[in-house]
Design an enzyme around this catalytic site. Structure first.
Site, mmCIF file in Angstrom:
data_model
loop_
_atom_site.group_PDB
_atom_site.id
_atom_site.type_symbol
_atom_site.label_atom_id
_atom_site.label_comp_id
_atom_site.label_asym_id
_atom_site.label_seq_id
_atom_site.Cartn_x
_atom_site.Cartn_y
_atom_site.Cartn_z
ATOM 1 N N HIS A 124 0.869 -1.170 0.000
ATOM 2 C CA HIS A 124 0.000 0.000 0.000
ATOM 3 C C HIS A 124 0.911 1.227 0.000
ATOM 4 O O HIS A 124 1.924 1.246 0.695
ATOM 5 C CB HIS A 124 -0.874 -0.029 1.258
ATOM 6 C CG HIS A 124 -2.024 0.923 1.256
ATOM 7 N ND1 HIS A 124 -2.561 1.477 0.109
ATOM 8 C CD2 HIS A 124 -2.765 1.423 2.285
ATOM 9 C CE1 HIS A 124 -3.579 2.251 0.440
ATOM 10 N NE2 HIS A 124 -3.717 2.241 1.750
ATOM 11 N N GLU A 244 -33.763 -9.647 -3.239
ATOM 12 C CA GLU A 244 -33.774 -8.699 -4.358
ATOM 13 C C GLU A 244 -32.638 -7.682 -4.282
ATOM 14 O O GLU A 244 -32.306 -7.049 -5.278
ATOM 15 C CB GLU A 244 -35.116 -7.964 -4.416
ATOM 16 C CG GLU A 244 -36.308 -8.842 -4.749
ATOM 17 C CD GLU A 244 -36.289 -9.351 -6.187
ATOM 18 O OE1 GLU A 244 -35.409 -8.945 -6.970
ATOM 19 O OE2 GLU A 244 -37.167 -10.172 -6.528
ATOM 20 N N SER A 270 -33.669 -10.564 -18.378
ATOM 21 C CA SER A 270 -34.885 -10.350 -19.142
ATOM 22 C C SER A 270 -34.864 -8.998 -19.844
ATOM 23 O O SER A 270 -34.150 -8.079 -19.435
ATOM 24 C CB SER A 270 -36.101 -10.405 -18.217
ATOM 25 O OG SER A 270 -36.146 -9.251 -17.388
#
Length: 350
Positions: A124, A244, A270
């Protein structure tokens, strides 16, 4: 190095084809590599290098959980497990993998152990870039290098064991020996990187701090909480709200992104989902753009590092951190998540 076209920009990268493990073993054949700090990144990098045939020792304070973890992983006190100072004295490559706050605190002791020609290795850019805050200013007679895996220490190890690897950036800040670059690339290969791409210490820390606070962790968690809360407010059950918001993302959609890109994920959903996502994508992007501008300014100005060093240096830091993590764990959203995960078929079979 290989030249790869990244969306119209050609960059040089290093893979195992350009720098095979045997070459890395030759470059580092006379080196002793000390892992200073056996917390987040230390175990994955240490074990991968040991499995790849490199001489690895660990420097860790005796008695704590990280010392016990090193013992469990097969490091032997007095042979391959020492105090941080003793490990640094014995090594020619010092991988400084303590927390950023820990690096600041231990730097005077570690600096005193560095020998001419040693390589001081970071994962880092924090301590070097924000030296006014950390006090980490290496002596001029050592190499100062960076290999920064783009993943947690846990996945550095698990991806290696799966035969893959975590991609890593690399940089050379100071080349005293004339071997800094070959040492850097060899160490990047040794820890099991998927591939290596060039950066600077400054760019690494700016992108890393922004990413952690942004899409990778902070933004992701915050957006999930907002959507879950919205669904619950409108009467959706915890199970439905979590599925969801999180489960479908982690168990289905993000896997499609990882497999072949965002367009591939869209193409496998979809037409209703496609249309909605395309229509709302830009609105979310434009809504969060000012937040990201503020975030990047806070990173580059040093405000974020000031907070990290101040808070993480408190004696009760770990206790306070655990309280914050427990608040997430015990929230309805993530309690619902625990129940959802327990219902996965592979877990029910155990």
């Amino acid at each position: 190095m290989a030249k790869i076209n990244f969306g119209g920009t050609w960059e040089e990268v290093v893979t195992s084809e350009e720098f095979p493990i045997k070459k890395a073993q030759q470059v580092l054949q006379n080196e002793t590599i000390a892992i200073i700090g056996y917390g987040v990144q230390g175990p994955g990098q240490a074990l991968n290098m040991r499995d790849n045939g490199f001489k690895v020792i660990v420097g860790q304070r005796e008695g704590g959980p990280s010392w016990e973890k090193a013992l469990q992983d097969g490091f032997v006190p007095g042979e391959t497990l020492f105090s941080p100072e003793e490990a640094a004295r014995r090594a020619t490559v010092i991988q400084y993998l303590l927390s950023d706050a820990g690096q600041k605190m231990m730097w005077p002791a570690i600096k005193a152990c560095l020998k001419e020609g040693d390589a001081l290795y970071f994962s880092h850019g924090f301590s070097i870039v924000y030296k006014e805050q950390t006090g980490v200013i290496p002596p001029p007679n050592v190499d100062v290098i960076l290999v920064a895996p783009k993943g947690s220490g846990r996945t550095v190890r698990t991806n290696f064991l799966d035969g893959s690897g975590i991609n890593s950036s690399f940089a050379v800040f100071q080349d005293y020996t004339g071997r800094a670059m070959e040492r850097t690339l060899a160490l990047g290969v040794a820890i099991g990187s998927g591939y290596l791409f060039s950066t600077t210490f400054e760019k690494e820390v700016y992108s890393d701090l922004t990413g952690e606070r942004g899409v990778l962790m902070g933004c992701l968690a915050g957006v999930m909480e907002a959507q879950y809360a919205l669904l619950r407010k409108h009467g959706h059950s915890p199970s439905e709200s979590f599925n969801e918001t999180v489960e479908e993302l982690t168990q289905s959609l993000i896997r499609l992104v990882a497999e072949n890109g965002m367009d591939w994920m869209y193409a496998n959903c979809s037409t209703t989902a496609q249309r909605g996502a395309l229509d709302w994508k830009g609105r979310f992007r434009d809504a969060v753009a000012p937040v990201f501008d503020n975030l990047y300014e806070s990173v580059t100005s040093g405000k974020e590092t000031e907070i990290v060093l101040r808070v993480n240096s408190r004696p009760d830091y770990r206790e306070q951190l655990q309280k914050e993590l427990d608040a997430i764990k015990n929230s309805e959203m993530w309690q619902a998540g625990a129940a959802v995960r327990a219902l996965r078929p592979e877990r029910r079979k155990k």
